[in-house]
Design a protein around this motif. Structure first.
Motif, PDB file in Angstrom:
ATOM      1  N   ILE A  28      27.522 -16.000 -14.919  1.00 24.47           N
ATOM      2  CA  ILE A  28      28.121 -14.987 -14.056  1.00 24.47           C
ATOM      3  C   ILE A  28      29.501 -14.565 -14.562  1.00 24.47           C
ATOM      4  O   ILE A  28      29.908 -13.414 -14.395  1.00 24.47           O
ATOM      5  CB  ILE A  28      28.181 -15.497 -12.604  1.00 24.47           C
ATOM      6  CG1 ILE A  28      28.512 -14.346 -11.636  1.00 24.47           C
ATOM      7  CG2 ILE A  28      29.184 -16.635 -12.461  1.00 24.47           C
ATOM      8  CD1 ILE A  28      28.353 -14.722 -10.180  1.00 24.47           C
ATOM      9  N   ASP A  29      30.217 -15.486 -15.227  1.00 24.57           N
ATOM     10  CA  ASP A  29      31.529 -15.139 -15.783  1.00 24.57           C
ATOM     11  C   ASP A  29      31.392 -14.096 -16.888  1.00 24.57           C
ATOM     12  O   ASP A  29      32.229 -13.201 -17.019  1.00 24.57           O
ATOM     13  CB  ASP A  29      32.216 -16.391 -16.324  1.00 24.57           C
ATOM     14  CG  ASP A  29      32.608 -17.357 -15.219  1.00 24.57           C
ATOM     15  OD1 ASP A  29      33.079 -16.883 -14.171  1.00 24.57           O
ATOM     16  OD2 ASP A  29      32.442 -18.572 -15.399  1.00 24.57           O
ATOM     17  N   ASP A  30      30.333 -14.211 -17.691  1.00 29.89           N
ATOM     18  CA  ASP A  30      30.104 -13.239 -18.762  1.00 29.89           C
ATOM     19  C   ASP A  30      29.857 -11.843 -18.187  1.00 29.89           C
ATOM     20  O   ASP A  30      30.373 -10.843 -18.699  1.00 29.89           O
ATOM     21  CB  ASP A  30      28.905 -13.664 -19.618  1.00 29.89           C
ATOM     22  CG  ASP A  30      29.134 -14.987 -20.334  1.00 29.89           C
ATOM     23  OD1 ASP A  30      30.276 -15.216 -20.781  1.00 29.89           O
ATOM     24  OD2 ASP A  30      28.189 -15.784 -20.417  1.00 29.89           O
ATOM     25  N   VAL A  31      29.066 -11.776 -17.128  1.00 29.87           N
ATOM     26  CA  VAL A  31      28.783 -10.492 -16.495  1.00 29.87           C
ATOM     27  C   VAL A  31      30.059  -9.904 -15.902  1.00 29.87           C
ATOM     28  O   VAL A  31      30.320  -8.699 -16.024  1.00 29.87           O
ATOM     29  CB  VAL A  31      27.702 -10.644 -15.407  1.00 29.87           C
ATOM     30  CG1 VAL A  31      27.443  -9.304 -14.717  1.00 29.87           C
ATOM     31  CG2 VAL A  31      26.416 -11.188 -15.997  1.00 29.87           C
ATOM     32  N   ALA A  35      32.982 -12.892  -7.797  1.00 27.53           N
ATOM     33  CA  ALA A  35      32.539 -12.664  -6.417  1.00 27.53           C
ATOM     34  C   ALA A  35      31.885 -11.296  -6.287  1.00 27.53           C
ATOM     35  O   ALA A  35      30.857 -11.137  -5.608  1.00 27.53           O
ATOM     36  CB  ALA A  35      33.717 -12.779  -5.455  1.00 27.53           C
ATOM     37  N   THR A  36      32.465 -10.286  -6.940  1.00 30.87           N
ATOM     38  CA  THR A  36      31.889  -8.936  -6.885  1.00 30.87           C
ATOM     39  C   THR A  36      30.536  -8.907  -7.588  1.00 30.87           C
ATOM     40  O   THR A  36      29.598  -8.252  -7.121  1.00 30.87           O
ATOM     41  CB  THR A  36      32.845  -7.920  -7.527  1.00 30.87           C
ATOM     42  OG1 THR A  36      34.067  -7.903  -6.795  1.00 30.87           O
ATOM     43  CG2 THR A  36      32.243  -6.522  -7.516  1.00 30.87           C
ATOM     44  N   VAL A  37      30.415  -9.616  -8.714  1.00 34.20           N
ATOM     45  CA  VAL A  37      29.123  -9.693  -9.398  1.00 34.20           C
ATOM     46  C   VAL A  37      28.070 -10.275  -8.468  1.00 34.20           C
ATOM     47  O   VAL A  37      26.962  -9.730  -8.327  1.00 34.20           O
ATOM     48  CB  VAL A  37      29.237 -10.567 -10.672  1.00 34.20           C
ATOM     49  CG1 VAL A  37      27.846 -10.817 -11.262  1.00 34.20           C
ATOM     50  CG2 VAL A  37      30.119  -9.885 -11.701  1.00 34.20           C
ATOM     51  N   SER A  38      28.396 -11.375  -7.812  1.00 33.29           N
ATOM     52  CA  SER A  38      27.444 -12.026  -6.920  1.00 33.29           C
ATOM     53  C   SER A  38      27.032 -11.104  -5.784  1.00 33.29           C
ATOM     54  O   SER A  38      25.846 -10.976  -5.464  1.00 33.29           O
ATOM     55  CB  SER A  38      28.058 -13.312  -6.373  1.00 33.29           C
ATOM     56  OG  SER A  38      27.139 -13.984  -5.553  1.00 33.29           O
ATOM     57  N   ARG A  39      28.023 -10.432  -5.189  1.00 32.33           N
ATOM     58  CA  ARG A  39      27.725  -9.535  -4.061  1.00 32.33           C
ATOM     59  C   ARG A  39      26.890  -8.355  -4.524  1.00 32.33           C
ATOM     60  O   ARG A  39      25.949  -7.928  -3.844  1.00 32.33           O
ATOM     61  CB  ARG A  39      29.018  -9.057  -3.409  1.00 32.33           C
ATOM     62  CG  ARG A  39      29.838 -10.171  -2.778  1.00 32.33           C
ATOM     63  CD  ARG A  39      31.139  -9.629  -2.203  1.00 32.33           C
ATOM     64  NE  ARG A  39      30.868  -8.827  -1.026  1.00 32.33           N
ATOM     65  CZ  ARG A  39      30.677  -9.320   0.194  1.00 32.33           C
ATOM     66  NH1 ARG A  39      30.721 -10.621   0.378  1.00 32.33           N
ATOM     67  NH2 ARG A  39      30.438  -8.545   1.213  1.00 32.33           N
ATOM     68  N   VAL A  88      34.208 -16.494  -0.661  1.00 28.78           N
ATOM     69  CA  VAL A  88      33.675 -15.445   0.228  1.00 28.78           C
ATOM     70  C   VAL A  88      34.671 -15.215   1.367  1.00 28.78           C
ATOM     71  O   VAL A  88      35.490 -16.074   1.674  1.00 28.78           O
ATOM     72  CB  VAL A  88      32.304 -15.846   0.824  1.00 28.78           C
ATOM     73  CG1 VAL A  88      31.281 -16.070  -0.284  1.00 28.78           C
ATOM     74  CG2 VAL A  88      32.420 -17.091   1.688  1.00 28.78           C
ATOM     75  N   GLY A  89      34.592 -14.045   1.961  1.00 29.05           N
ATOM     76  CA  GLY A  89      35.457 -13.742   3.094  1.00 29.05           C
ATOM     77  C   GLY A  89      34.946 -14.392   4.364  1.00 29.05           C
ATOM     78  O   GLY A  89      33.806 -14.868   4.429  1.00 29.05           O
ATOM     79  N   ASN A  90      35.793 -14.377   5.396  1.00 27.14           N
ATOM     80  CA  ASN A  90      35.413 -15.012   6.662  1.00 27.14           C
ATOM     81  C   ASN A  90      34.518 -14.143   7.526  1.00 27.14           C
ATOM     82  O   ASN A  90      33.844 -14.655   8.416  1.00 27.14           O
ATOM     83  CB  ASN A  90      36.668 -15.389   7.463  1.00 27.14           C
ATOM     84  CG  ASN A  90      37.162 -16.772   7.119  1.00 27.14           C
ATOM     85  OD1 ASN A  90      36.917 -17.261   6.024  1.00 27.14           O
ATOM     86  ND2 ASN A  90      37.848 -17.406   8.049  1.00 27.14           N
ATOM     87  N   ARG A  91      34.493 -12.847   7.292  1.00 23.29           N
ATOM     88  CA  ARG A  91      33.735 -11.969   8.185  1.00 23.29           C
ATOM     89  C   ARG A  91      33.026 -10.877   7.406  1.00 23.29           C
ATOM     90  O   ARG A  91      33.633 -10.170   6.600  1.00 23.29           O
ATOM     91  CB  ARG A  91      34.679 -11.326   9.206  1.00 23.29           C
ATOM     92  CG  ARG A  91      34.014 -10.349  10.169  1.00 23.29           C
ATOM     93  CD  ARG A  91      33.176 -11.049  11.226  1.00 23.29           C
ATOM     94  NE  ARG A  91      32.375 -10.117  12.002  1.00 23.29           N
ATOM     95  CZ  ARG A  91      31.640 -10.455  13.060  1.00 23.29           C
ATOM     96  NH1 ARG A  91      31.641 -11.703  13.478  1.00 23.29           N
ATOM     97  NH2 ARG A  91      30.935  -9.575  13.711  1.00 23.29           N
ATOM     98  N   LEU A  92      31.720 -10.770   7.605  1.00 24.60           N
ATOM     99  CA  LEU A  92      30.917  -9.685   7.053  1.00 24.60           C
ATOM    100  C   LEU A  92      30.352  -8.907   8.234  1.00 24.60           C
ATOM    101  O   LEU A  92      29.506  -9.416   8.970  1.00 24.60           O
ATOM    102  CB  LEU A  92      29.786 -10.243   6.177  1.00 24.60           C
ATOM    103  CG  LEU A  92      28.847  -9.222   5.523  1.00 24.60           C
ATOM    104  CD1 LEU A  92      29.610  -8.230   4.677  1.00 24.60           C
ATOM    105  CD2 LEU A  92      27.788  -9.948   4.692  1.00 24.60           C
ATOM    106  N   THR A  93      30.871  -7.697   8.443  1.00 25.10           N
ATOM    107  CA  THR A  93      30.512  -6.909   9.628  1.00 25.10           C
ATOM    108  C   THR A  93      29.532  -5.811   9.250  1.00 25.10           C
ATOM    109  O   THR A  93      29.805  -5.004   8.343  1.00 25.10           O
ATOM    110  CB  THR A  93      31.763  -6.291  10.269  1.00 25.10           C
ATOM    111  OG1 THR A  93      32.676  -7.342  10.616  1.00 25.10           O
ATOM    112  CG2 THR A  93      31.390  -5.512  11.532  1.00 25.10           C
TER     113      THR A  93
END
Length: 335
Positions: free
Chosen positions: A5-8, A17-21, A314-319
């Motif tokens: 994931i670091d390579d991507v 984190a943005t790659v994962s999301r 990750v953040g605390n809230r995904l709305t």
């Protein structure tokens, strides 16, 4: 060596984190960024499930899912979405439900049944007290709440206050001023719980319109059809001048519609009804509702657990957004 994931992230010029999301389809990622991440992953030959597959040995590859019900729409939909997302990454869901008594009280959460059996925990549509939350946190595995969670924990859900305001504004815009409220759990006190936030949104929107909240017009149906039918029937018998019912869930709204018809009244000619959820049956019965995507919330919550397992912040809230869907159950008040 296989790309990670670091390579991507380096190739796309974004954080891990943005790659994962982006690769898991989570919201709050620009489409241009999502496309750039996907292109980088394809060019490098990176598989998004590799992060889960390469977790340290000793994992159970199982996520515990705690909920008071599996047959109610919200809980069943979240469970469906979570299980689907977990299976896609080679994980299983271990389901725990809680028997409720006649007063809708449940047994307390016992963390010992989860210890060393799960890699993470999802709490679905259930309000826990501080001690229960602390014991689950003490398991030292990723913990995510869906639908209701304290601000210090990772939570996926909708803005319940805003959803209630949307429903109330719709009734006010039609000309209703005598609006009954059909809420969930009367004994609920947690300030972050949906029953509390939806009632607060209803009250605030009435106040903004210069209307008072009438205590006798607030009843509770415990988020079910039977409870909604009983509670709404009592409200209509005591206050026959009510012209609209705002039910804090679609299942209670279904019960309210039946209670109205039980009394020889019509929906919406005599009494309008609006709910919150976007239940699969709401279109069939013509219910106006403030809809949410519960399946996607479940999938997102499971994805967050997997991200946390790989050390991704990750953040605390995904709305998630809600949307007003107007159907035949609401109309102008009777003259």
């Amino acid at each position: 060596m296989a790309p990670d994931i670091d390579d991507v992230a380096r190739a796309a010029g974004v954080s891990t984190a943005t790659v994962s999301r982006a690769l898991r389809g989570l919201p709050n990622v620009r489409e241009s960024t999502r496309a750039r991440v996907r292109l980088a992953a394809i060019e490098l030959g990176y598989a998004p499930s590799a992060s889960a597959a390469s977790l340290a040995s000793g994992r159970t590859r199982t996520v515990g899912l705690l909920t008071p019900w599996f047959r109610r729409w919200f809980h069943a939909s979240v469970t469906e979405g979570a299980e689907r997302a977990l299976r896609a990454d080679g994980f299983d869901a271990l389901l725990y439900s809680f028997e409720l008594d006649d007063q809708f009280r449940r047994s307390r959460v016992d963390p010992f049944v989860l210890r060393r059996r799960v890699d993470g925990v999802l709490v679905v549509g259930m309000t826990l007290d501080p001690e229960e939350i602390a014991t689950l946190a003490g398991l030292e595995v990723p913990l995510v709440f869906v639908g209701a969670g304290p601000p210090e924990q990772v939570t996926v859900g909708v803005d319940d206050d805003a959803a209630a305001r949307t429903a109330t504004r719709h009734l006010l815009a039609l000309g209703h001023t005598r609006i009954g409220y059909l809420g969930g759990a009367q004994a609920e006190r947690a300030p972050w719980s949906p029953p509390v936030l939806r009632l607060e949104g209803f009250r605030a929107e009435l106040a903004a319109a210069g209307l008072e909240t009438r205590p006798g017009w607030l009843v509770h149906g415990h988020f079910g059809m039977t409870g909604g039918r009983t509670a709404c029937g009592g409200l209509l018998d005591a206050h026959p001048d009510v012209t609209a019912i705002f039910a804090a869930s679609d299942e209670m709204a279904f019960g309210a519609m039946q209670a109205i018809r039980d009394r020889g009244l019509r929906v919406p000619e005599d009494v309008s009804v609006i709910g919150i959820d976007g239940h699969d049956l709401s279109e069939l019965v013509g219910l106006t509702t403030v809809a949410q995507d519960a399946v996607e919330q479940g999938a997102a919550a499971a994805a967050l657990v997997l991200e946390m397992l790989t050390g991704t912040p990750v953040g605390n809230r995904l709305t998630y957004p809600v949307s007003l869907i107007e159907r035949s159950s609401t109309g102008i008040p009777p003259i």
